[in-house]
Write a protein that holds these residues in place. Structure first.
Motif, PDB file in Angstrom:
ATOM      1  N   GLY A  59      34.464  32.399  40.923  1.00 54.71           N
ATOM      2  CA  GLY A  59      34.691  33.605  41.713  1.00 54.71           C
ATOM      3  C   GLY A  59      35.039  34.778  40.835  1.00 54.71           C
ATOM      4  N   ALA A  60      35.013  35.952  41.425  1.00 55.59           N
ATOM      5  CA  ALA A  60      35.370  37.153  40.674  1.00 55.59           C
ATOM      6  C   ALA A  60      36.842  37.113  40.295  1.00 55.59           C
ATOM      7  N   THR A  98      28.759  39.062  39.900  1.00 54.71           N
ATOM      8  CA  THR A  98      29.800  39.449  40.856  1.00 54.71           C
ATOM      9  C   THR A  98      30.414  40.774  40.417  1.00 54.71           C
ATOM     10  N   ASN A 101      33.122  41.607  37.341  1.00 64.57           N
ATOM     11  CA  ASN A 101      33.028  40.735  36.175  1.00 64.57           C
ATOM     12  C   ASN A 101      32.487  41.498  34.970  1.00 64.57           C
TER      13      ASN A 101
END
Length: 302
Positions: A59-60, A98, A101
C-alpha cells in the motif's frame, strides 16, 4: 515488452550492435548475444531476454498517527530490464504507481558523445512528475568521447493515472541518429519513503578493471530505516561477466552478456536496519575496459 522488440528486432535486422562487435563503435570482437534480463539470472550468447522477478504489492506509505507507526519501506513493483539501442529510451510500469510513492530509476548507458551524459533534468515521465538526478557515475572511457557510466534518478511523491501506461523517458546528450547510444535500465516503485527530501547519502566508485567493484556512501546514513540502492555498469567483450551481488540485497535488474547490445549491469536494493556507512560489492570477471558503480540512500518514514 518494448525492450524485447528492440532487442530481437536489432539482432534479426542487424541494427545498432555491440560496441565490441564488428561494425559497432569501438569494435573489438565477438558477435552480439541476447540479454537474459532476470532477477538473479545471467545472460549467455544467443540468449533471449527474460522477465525481471515480480515484486510483492504494498500500500501507499502513510504518515504515523497517534499510537501508530508509518508503513514500512517496500518495493511495490519492478519493470523488466529495458535495452534501448540507438532509439529513444523509454520504460514503462505494467500498473500505475500509487500516488505518493517514489519511482527510482537505475541507468547504465553508452554514448559516442560526452561519455554518455544525462543532464539533471534528463529523465521525465508522461504524468508530469519531476525527476532528480541523485548520482552520476565515473566514466568508463575509450577513444575520444566514447564512454559509459551509471546514473540513479528519483521522482518523489508521484502522481499517476493521467494516462496509461506510466512511461519514463531518458534524454541523453547528443542522441541518435547522428550519434550511437545504448541504454540498459529499469525502475522500481517504492512505498514508505519521505514524500519530499528523501535523498540522504550518495557515493561512487572509481573506474577500474578488477575482479570486484564496491560502491559506498560518502557518509553515514541519517537514520536506520532507509532504502539503499546501488548500480554497477561494466564495459566488456566477455559473453558472461559472471556478475554476482551481495546476499541480503535484492537484485531487480541484471545483464551479464558483454557482447549484447546492452551494457553489463546490475541494479540492487536493501532496506537498512542500522546507522552507518552503507556499501555494496559485486564480484565479476575482470572487464575488458572497466567498471564503475554508484550508490544512494533514501530516508524512510518514521
Amino acid at each position: 515488452m518494448r525492450a524485447y522488440w528492440v532487442l530481437c528486432g536489432c539482432l534479426s535486422l542487424g541494427c545498432g550492435g555491440s560496441e565490441f562487435e564488428a561494425g559497432g563503435p569501438d569494435a573489438g570482437g565477438g558477435t552480439g548475444g541476447g540479454a537474459d534480463a532476470a532477477s538473479g539470472g545471467s545472460a549467455g550468447v544467443g540468449g533471449s531476454a527474460g522477465n525481471a522477478g515480480a515484486a510483492g504489492s504494498a500500500g501507499a506509505a502513510g504518515s504515523a498517527g497517534a499510537g501508530g507507526s508509518a508503513a514500512p519501506i517496500s518495493i511495490v513493483q519492478v519493470t523488466d530490464i529495458d535495452i534501448d539501442d540507438n532509439v529513444e529510451a523509454q520504460v514503462s510500469f505494467l500498473q500505475q504507481p500509487t500516488p505518493g510513492n517514489a519511482v527510482i530509476v537505475g541507468i547504465s548507458c553508452f554514448s559516442e558523445v560526452e561519455n554518455c551524459k544525462i543532464q539533471p533534468n534528463g529523465v521525465s515521465d508522461n504524468q508530469g512528475n519531476s525527476y532528480q538526478r541523485v548520482v552520476e557515475g565515473e566514466t568508463i572511457p575509450s577513444a575520444g568521447t566514447h564512454g559509459a557510466r551509471g546514473y540513479i534518478f528519483v521522482a518523489e511523491n508521484v502522481t499517476s493515472g493521467v494516462s496509461d501506461p506510466f512511461t519514463v523517458s531518458a534524454d541523453l546528450v547528443g542522441g541518435p541518429p547522428g550519434n550511437y547510444q545504448s541504454v540498459t535500465w529499469g525502475m522500481i516503485e517504492v512505498a514508505g519513503l519521505l514524500p519530499t527530501g528523501s535523498v540522504d547519502q550518495t557515493g561512487t566508485s572509481p573506474m577500474q578493471a578488477q575482479a570486484s567493484t564496491q560502491a559506498a556512501t560518502d557518509a553515514a546514513i541519517s537514520q536506520a530505516n532507509s532504502l539503499a540502492v546501488a548500480l554497477i555498469t561494466l564495459r566488456s567483450s566477455d559473453p558472461d561477466v559472471n556478475l554476482s551481488h551481495e546476499s541480503g540485497w535484492t537484485q531487480h535488474h541484471v545483464l551479464t552478456n558483454g557482447e549484447s547490445i546492452g551494457l553489463p549491469h546490475s541494479f540492487v536494493s536493501r532496506v537498512t536496519s542500522a546507522a552507518g556507512v552503507v556499501s555494496h560489492t559485486w564480484t565479476h570477471d575482470v572487464p575488458t575496459r572497466g567498471a564503475s558503480a554508484v550508490i544512494a540512500t533514501f530516508v524512510g518514514l518514521q
